[in-house]
Design an enzyme around this catalytic site. Structure first.
Site, short mmCIF file in Angstrom:
data_model
loop_
_atom_site.label_atom_id
_atom_site.label_comp_id
_atom_site.label_asym_id
_atom_site.label_seq_id
_atom_site.Cartn_x
_atom_site.Cartn_y
_atom_site.Cartn_z
N CYS A 80 13.20 8.45 12.74
CA CYS A 80 12.83 7.10 13.65
C CYS A 80 13.98 6.99 15.11
CB CYS A 80 12.05 6.04 13.56
SG CYS A 80 13.41 5.53 12.41
N GLU A 105 7.02 -0.86 13.37
CA GLU A 105 7.46 0.38 13.92
C GLU A 105 6.88 1.76 13.71
OE1 GLU A 105 11.25 3.04 12.38
OE2 GLU A 105 11.31 1.27 11.78
N GLY A 124 -0.59 2.87 13.07
CA GLY A 124 -0.16 0.86 13.96
C GLY A 124 -1.29 0.01 14.42
N LYS A 178 0.65 -1.28 -0.38
CA LYS A 178 0.07 -0.08 -0.23
C LYS A 178 0.46 1.63 0.18
CE LYS A 178 -1.74 2.67 2.37
NZ LYS A 178 -1.87 4.36 1.99
N SER A 207 3.44 6.15 12.61
CA SER A 207 2.66 6.53 14.19
C SER A 207 2.10 4.79 14.57
CB SER A 207 1.20 7.19 13.29
OG SER A 207 0.24 6.75 12.91
#
Length: 495
Positions: free
Chosen positions: A286, A249, A230, A168, A226
């Site tokens: 991150c 993550e 998630g 996606k 985010s």
């Protein structure tokens, strides 16, 4: 009705050429169904064939480098050197996993011989090994459009272990995703692989994402984004008739602790390292150092040195309008908070684009940081919090207040004293990668890499989304009982 959308130029906010259609329910069903059909055939490919596929993808994408890099720069606002560097990382990752597809380090076989004479019951032969899970849904990161996206870490790990992939695309850089996806499709066609080996779907709405991971053909999910996104996907997975693994993550503040002895020896280098790490990719990492913990006696000198560096750094574009708006909301919360000092705030420049932002830095004492939960507050972008402590005991107390984090760092002149040893024991509870005298941004990809940690760093702190061990996410253990050894050996050399 199909809804179309356009990408935007991060530097100007203007629309870019090209329209992308929100995937319909019928398109998602078709793509996932075709992936399920392909999964049966891909399991029969040899390790060499899987490696050849990944190598061919790398070759094809290298041939399209200029077009991909150009579009990526427009959609992200990243400087050319940043995009070129990520392109090389993505190619290196493809090359590495092409080799790992052949070597199969994930396929660990454990066998126990039969003992027909054992009393009171005969013992059967048993062989435990790993097999592919099936179609993997991949959601790329907004901040790594090449290395953690269509052909990124989840894609290479899934393919190397014999699984088809349904991607996606990320709505912030759909043009880049489309270029990468077209390259992969060309390789699938050229190698005469099942068409469902790779599928690419576009979409901006949460409903599209949920529909993808809710399809019964999807067997696992790889997600980088985010905590809110998630968790929403994880909840949707639990609502499935057959819940599946999700490897996500999410968020991380990556705290850095600096001892007085380190500041006494290399204060300038530490200030430069911190400023460079925070602004790497304009804070869209991150692993950026979102919290720095020091002692009060070092604060003034450290603040003065770092301010001087921030003042010389230019404002750079955020990845998109929504990212810039979220950053501004986070900054406003910090500026409005009691007992929080503004140490540095980059001023907007009228001639810059609407999404340009520079360094923002805030300070507070340890009590405020712990009480007001600023230790867990992550704002995506170039912002960090300085926590001032009255001594070693308070630094350790702050360390004990952290939740899961992808990384944590200690700057110290010795790793042997009591403070360092106490800090390390605490860090082991919440960190995924514990760094001594370095910076969290920049990561070596190898057999010892760990990119994950306790929640909210990851939904599954036992896994890594980067490195050789990422292969283990998309396989499952299987025990074969009473099967002949020659069958097991043949099985291992094949799928």
């Amino acid at each position: 009705m199909t809804h179309a959308f356009q990408a935007t130029c991060a530097a100007t906010g203007e629309f870019l050429p090209g329209e992308f259609a929100e995937a319909t329910a019928a398109q998602i069903d078709f793509a996932c169904g075709r992936a399920a059909e392909a999964a049966v055939q891909i399991r029969e490919l040899t390790p060499d064939q899987l490696g050849e596929f990944l190598s061919a993808v790398a070759t094809e994408i290298r041939s399209r480098r200029e077009e991909i890099v150009s579009r990526c720069e427009l959609e992200t606002g990243y400087l050319n050197a940043r995009v070129e560097g990520e392109f090389d990382r993505a190619m290196g990752q493809l090359d590495l996993f092409a080799r790992l597809a052949v070597e199969r380090p994930w396929d660990r076989v454990t066998s126990e011989a039969a003992d027909p004479d054992r009393k009171p019951f005969p013992k059967p032969s048993m062989t435990r090994r790993f097999v592919p899970v099936g179609p993997v849904a991949v959601f790329g990161a907004c901040n790594f459009p090449l290395a953690i996206s269509v052909i990124g870490n989840d894609f290479v790990a899934a393919v190397a272990t014999g699984n088809p992939v349904v991607v996606k695309s990320h709505p912030s850089h759909p043009g880049t995703c489309e270029l990468l996806g077209n390259a992969v499709k060309e390789v699938v066609k050229r190698l005469k692989l099942p068409l469902g080996t790779f599928e690419l779907l576009h979409g901006r709405t949460p409903e599209t994402s949920v529909r993808v991971i809710s399809h019964p053909a999807i067997a696992a999910v790889g997600f980088t984004g985010s905590p809110q996104g998630g968790r929403a996907l994880a909840k949707a997975i639990l609502d499935r008739e057959n819940p599946i693994p999700i490897f996500a993550e999410l968020g991380s503040t990556n705290p850095v602790f600096i001892t007085p002895d380190a500041m006494a020896v290399r204060a300038k280098a530490i200030a430069e390292g911190f400023a460079g790490s925070l602004r790497f990719g304009n804070g869209h990492m991150c692993t950026k150092p979102g919290v720095v913990v020091i002692q009060e006696r070092d604060a003034d000198a450290f603040i003065a040195a770092t301010r001087g560096i921030f003042a010389k750094q230019p404002n750079l574009p955020m990845l998109s309008g929504p990212v810039a708006e979220a950053f501004d909301r986070g900054i406003e919360q910090l500026r409005a908070a009691k007992e929080v000092d503004s140490l540095f705030v980059a001023e907007a420049i009228e001639t810059e684009g609407p999404w340009h932002r520079g360094a923002h830095w805030f300070g507070m004492n340890a009590e405020t940081a712990i009480r007001e939960r600023w230790l867990h507050s992550e704002t995506f972008g170039p912002v960090s919090i300085l926590v001032r402590c009255r001594g070693e005991a308070e630094m350790l107390r702050v360390a004990e207040g952290f939740h899961g984090s992808l990384t944590t760092t200690l700057h110290a002149e010795t790793s042997e004293n009591e403070f360092t040893q106490c800090w390390r024991r605490i860090a082991e509870r919440f960190g995924g990668r514990i760094i001594l005298n370095g910076w969290p941004t920049g990561m070596e990809i190898g057999s010892a890499t760990q990119h994950g940690g306790p929640f909210p760093a990851s939904l599954d702190g036992r896994s890594t989304s980067v490195g050789h061990a990422s292969l283990e996410r998309f396989v499952r253990p299987l025990c074969f009982q009473n099967w002949p050894e020659d069958v097991m050996l043949a099985k291992r050399s094949g799928p």
